[in-house]
Design an enzyme around this catalytic site. Structure first.
Site, PDB file in Angstrom:
ATOM      1  N   ALA A 107     -10.410  31.306  40.143  1.00 32.64           N
ATOM      2  CA  ALA A 107      -9.300  30.420  40.495  1.00 32.64           C
ATOM      3  C   ALA A 107      -9.272  30.170  41.999  1.00 32.64           C
ATOM      4  O   ALA A 107      -9.076  29.031  42.454  1.00 32.64           O
ATOM      5  CB  ALA A 107      -7.974  31.017  40.028  1.00 32.64           C
ATOM      6  N   ASP A 148     -15.081  31.620  32.664  1.00 26.58           N
ATOM      7  CA  ASP A 148     -13.968  31.613  33.625  1.00 26.58           C
ATOM      8  C   ASP A 148     -13.930  30.312  34.412  1.00 26.58           C
ATOM      9  O   ASP A 148     -12.891  29.640  34.477  1.00 26.58           O
ATOM     10  CB  ASP A 148     -14.112  32.775  34.625  1.00 26.58           C
ATOM     11  CG  ASP A 148     -13.540  34.066  34.093  1.00 26.58           C
ATOM     12  OD1 ASP A 148     -13.492  34.217  32.868  1.00 26.58           O
ATOM     13  OD2 ASP A 148     -13.147  34.923  34.911  1.00 26.58           O
TER      14      ASP A 148
HETATM   15  O1  PMV Z   1     -12.704  40.056  33.598  1.00 23.62           O
HETATM   16  P1  PMV Z   1     -12.808  38.604  33.351  1.00 23.62           P
HETATM   17  O2  PMV Z   1     -11.594  37.951  32.885  1.00 23.62           O
HETATM   18  O3  PMV Z   1     -13.480  37.859  34.454  1.00 23.62           O
HETATM   19  O4  PMV Z   1     -13.672  38.495  32.029  1.00 23.62           O
HETATM   20  C1  PMV Z   1     -14.960  38.167  31.950  1.00 23.62           C
HETATM   21  C2  PMV Z   1     -15.317  37.978  30.514  1.00 23.62           C
HETATM   22  C3  PMV Z   1     -16.611  38.609  30.127  1.00 23.62           C
HETATM   23  O5  PMV Z   1     -16.934  38.059  28.857  1.00 23.62           O
HETATM   24  C4  PMV Z   1     -16.448  40.109  29.997  1.00 23.62           C
HETATM   25  C5  PMV Z   1     -17.726  38.333  31.107  1.00 23.62           C
HETATM   26  C6  PMV Z   1     -18.139  36.889  31.172  1.00 23.62           C
HETATM   27  O6  PMV Z   1     -18.807  36.535  32.150  1.00 23.62           O
HETATM   28  O7  PMV Z   1     -17.849  36.128  30.240  1.00 23.62           O
END
Ligand code: PMV
Length: 316
Positions: A107, A148
């Site tokens: 973000a 993300d």
């Molecule tokens: O921790 P966060 O919200 O950035 O989650 C990442 C999600 C994962 O699947 C664990 C890693 C990814 O790159 O998708």
């Protein structure tokens, strides 16, 4: 010169970790929780100066060129066709707790890219913003799936499936009935790359076992998509619970997460699971008008550092 931009946080509804291995996942933007960046004229000759009071950081691009946000800024300026480093100040603020699974890094990066584009009077598409942020995420995460940067840059509920080569499959997710999630923060900070790295190590050791777990996650994500499209929110809770079981088997849960998840379920949540990288960070609980207050109270009583509420609207 004065330009401002912002970007939302995000949560993963289901499918984290398996998404790194090509399975689908569903992610939702958190429009009320945002990172902001502003770009203003800077002192002549100083180049780019960063001021991030929430991160308690202040630095110059010239003295920290390898900082991921410095590199992101250089890549964005290049994309905008700005050849000479301008004298600008980039101020970054964020409501999104860091290292908590809510996409704080992506973000902040998205807000910076958008503010730079606005400062130089240019428009970047969501796909272009997302690609720049993905490059930056790679410096933090190693092997991010791309979910993300995608959900944050597009700012809509998405179905995401990584392909071995971009473009990845990104589809807006139809949601027939609105629903509400509570987000419980364990207060335990956990850098995503650590559980992601550990899952990779275990997958390399026992690929058959992990591929089977990821397939089971994928099945749940498909069922969740149907439930959302049909407005069958009652079906969603058990799917979240089942996804949590699999995340425990994958090895990314934690006692703090499980304490909050159990408390939410006992207080009447229809389903609950960790969200994001795991080992800390946040969990989500599916609630309705009746269970919202008791689940919030139960999460706080069980030690949540904070509880946020997000209402997911139906799509048109
Ligand atoms: O921790 P966060 O919200 O950035 O989650 C990442 C999600 C994962 O699947 C664990 C890693 C990814 O790159 O998708």
């Amino acid at each position: 010169m004065q330009a401002h931009a912002s970007a939302p946080g995000k949560i993963i509804l289901c499918g984290e970790h398996a998404v790194v291995y090509g399975r689908p996942a569903i992610a939702l933007p958190l429009s009320g929780i945002r990172a902001r960046a502003s770009v203003t004229s800077g002192a002549p000759g100083i180049g780019v100066r960063f001021d991030a009071p929430d991160l308690e950081r202040r630095w110059l691009l010239s003295t920290a060129p390898n900082d991921p946000l410095s590199e992101l800024t250089l890549a964005t300026l290049q994309q905008l066709g700005i050849v000479e480093t301008p004298d600008i100040q980039i101020t970054i603020t964020s409501d999104i707790p860091i290292a908590s699974g809510m996409g704080s890094g992506a973000a902040i990066a998205t807000a910076i890219v958008r503010a730079l584009a606005a400062a130089f009077g240019q428009n970047l598409s969501a796909a272009e913003v997302s690609a720049l942020v993905y490059e930056s995420e790679q410096r933090y995460h190693g092997t991010p799936s791309g979910i993300d940067n995608t959900v944050i840059a597009y700012e809509q509920a998405i179905w995401f499936q990584r392909r071995s080569e971009p473009p990845h499959l990104i589809e807006p997710l139809p949601i027939a009935t609105p629903f509400t999630l509570l987000i419980g923060d364990t207060g335990v900070r956990s850098a995503t790359r650590l559980p992601v790295g550990e899952v990779r190590r275990r997958w390399q050791e026992d690929p058959a076992c992990y591929e089977a777990l990821f397939d089971q996650v994928a099945e749940i994500v498909h069922q969740a998509r149907c439930a959302l499209a049909e407005g069958d929110i009652a079906a969603l809770g058990p799917l979240l619970d089942r996804n949590q079981e699999l995340l425990e088997q994958i090895g990314v849960s934690s006692p703090e997460l499980e304490r909050l998840i159990a408390a939410a379920r006992r207080a009447g949540a229809a389903g609950a699971k960790l969200s994001g990288g795991g080992w800390g960070g946040v969990m989500i609980a599916l609630v309705d008008a009746e269970t919202l207050a008791p689940v919030r109270d139960a999460l706080l009583a069980a030690g949540a550092a904070r509880v946020l509420e997000t209402s997911v609207s139906a799509t048109a």
